[in-house]
Design a protein around this motif. Sequence first.
Motif, PDB file in Angstrom:
ATOM      1  N   GLN A 105      20.335  57.545  24.163  1.00 10.79           N
ATOM      2  CA  GLN A 105      21.601  58.359  23.919  1.00 10.79           C
ATOM      3  C   GLN A 105      21.962  57.921  22.419  1.00 10.79           C
ATOM      4  N   LYS A 135      24.608  59.262  19.494  1.00  5.47           N
ATOM      5  CA  LYS A 135      25.646  60.399  18.790  1.00  5.47           C
ATOM      6  C   LYS A 135      25.340  60.658  17.380  1.00  5.47           C
ATOM      7  N   GLY A 149      21.729  64.550  20.030  1.00  5.96           N
ATOM      8  CA  GLY A 149      22.515  63.859  20.918  1.00  5.96           C
ATOM      9  C   GLY A 149      21.742  62.715  21.573  1.00  5.96           C
ATOM     10  N   TYR A 150      20.209  62.464  21.084  1.00  7.59           N
ATOM     11  CA  TYR A 150      19.521  61.349  21.620  1.00  7.59           C
ATOM     12  C   TYR A 150      18.418  61.175  20.333  1.00  7.59           C
TER      13      TYR A 150
END
Length: 313
Positions: A84, A86, A91-92
């Motif tokens: 993960q 940000k 988003g990954y």
Amino acid sequence: MRAAYVSSLQPDAPLSGLTVGELPFSVPDGWVPVAVRASSLNQHDIWSLRGVGLPADRLPMILGCDAAGVDPDGRAVLVYPVVQDKADPRGYSLFSERHPGTLAEQVAAPRENLLPIPDGVSFAEAACLPTAWLTAYHMLVTRGRAADAGAILVQGAGGGVATAAVAIGVALGKKVYATSREQWKRDRISELGAVAVEPGGRLPERVDVVIESVGEPTFEHSMKCAAPGARIVVCGATGGHLARVDLRRVFAMQLEILGSSMGTPGELGELLEMCASGRIRPVIDSRYPFAEAAKAFARLSSGELFGKVVLEH
Ligand SMILES: NC(=O)c1ccc[n+]([C@@H]2O[C@H](COP(=O)([O-])OP(=O)(O)OC[C@H]3O[C@@H](n4cnc5c(N)ncnc54)[C@H](OP(=O)(O)O)[C@@H]3O)[C@@H](O)[C@H]2O)c1
């Protein structure tokens, strides 16, 4: 520690930017070190060496998304390759994109990314699963809804994702057709239980799911082979990303063209169980000691492979 890493970005001669040498190792807060026993190569590593998805300011970057090894508690573990993130627009990120990769003596990973390897699955077999096999599983089972499918078509079947899709499709009890440009690969595909087809060849029936990782060279054929309501699931475009799409066919046949990336930890666990029960066996093209990483890369980029290239420590 010893690592295989990108030392310079080389869009036209990717292997010339590969270095095998010493790099420092550190473990971010809350992460754990894994002593790598086996890792596997992916086309993703070649894209990284070309500079696709890897800007120069992140170099040197250790390559590799896939690893199986031993955690600090002495457990045999498989590393789930998605972190993960940000900072990334998706988003990954995958290991080797923002965090050091798995082609090294050790890799640091979030503890929640470690899955126990069940008895009966070797480090080399497990190391094939996280990227190529997980992607194929997610494409078939989740995005492609293979449970509702009669027949499946896999394009460019010599590759890591494609051999996985063939093997998983057969294990799910589906009729699987698979294309490859080379006769010897079509022979191997038949041994996996699929019906081998020449590129662009006519199938005896239309299919409900198409597994696309080749792109431009095969996409028109994928569209033509699709039954009404079929899902054409795309995870890559090794042969070119600007495919022509006849939109009349999309709406008249009510086709779904679906993008797919990686898969979930739960899906990786299901794959491990399928391996442990003997329903699937990862297709390993070749195994190299880590010291011969450069040879392994040459093999990956030769186009002559069938299945996964594995590095062992
Ligand atoms: N989105 C994701 O999460 C995800 C995950 C994994 C991989 N991928 C992508 O999926 C693609 C495949 O990855 P991989 O690791 O399986 O690669 P790979 O093992 O190198 O396989 C590539 C295969 O594509 C076929 N191919 C290559 N160029 C072609 C061309 N010009 N015409 C027809 N077929 C061609 C070949 O099949 P034949 O020789 O049998 O014809 C080859 O075996 C890559 O683009 C990769 O980046 C995406």
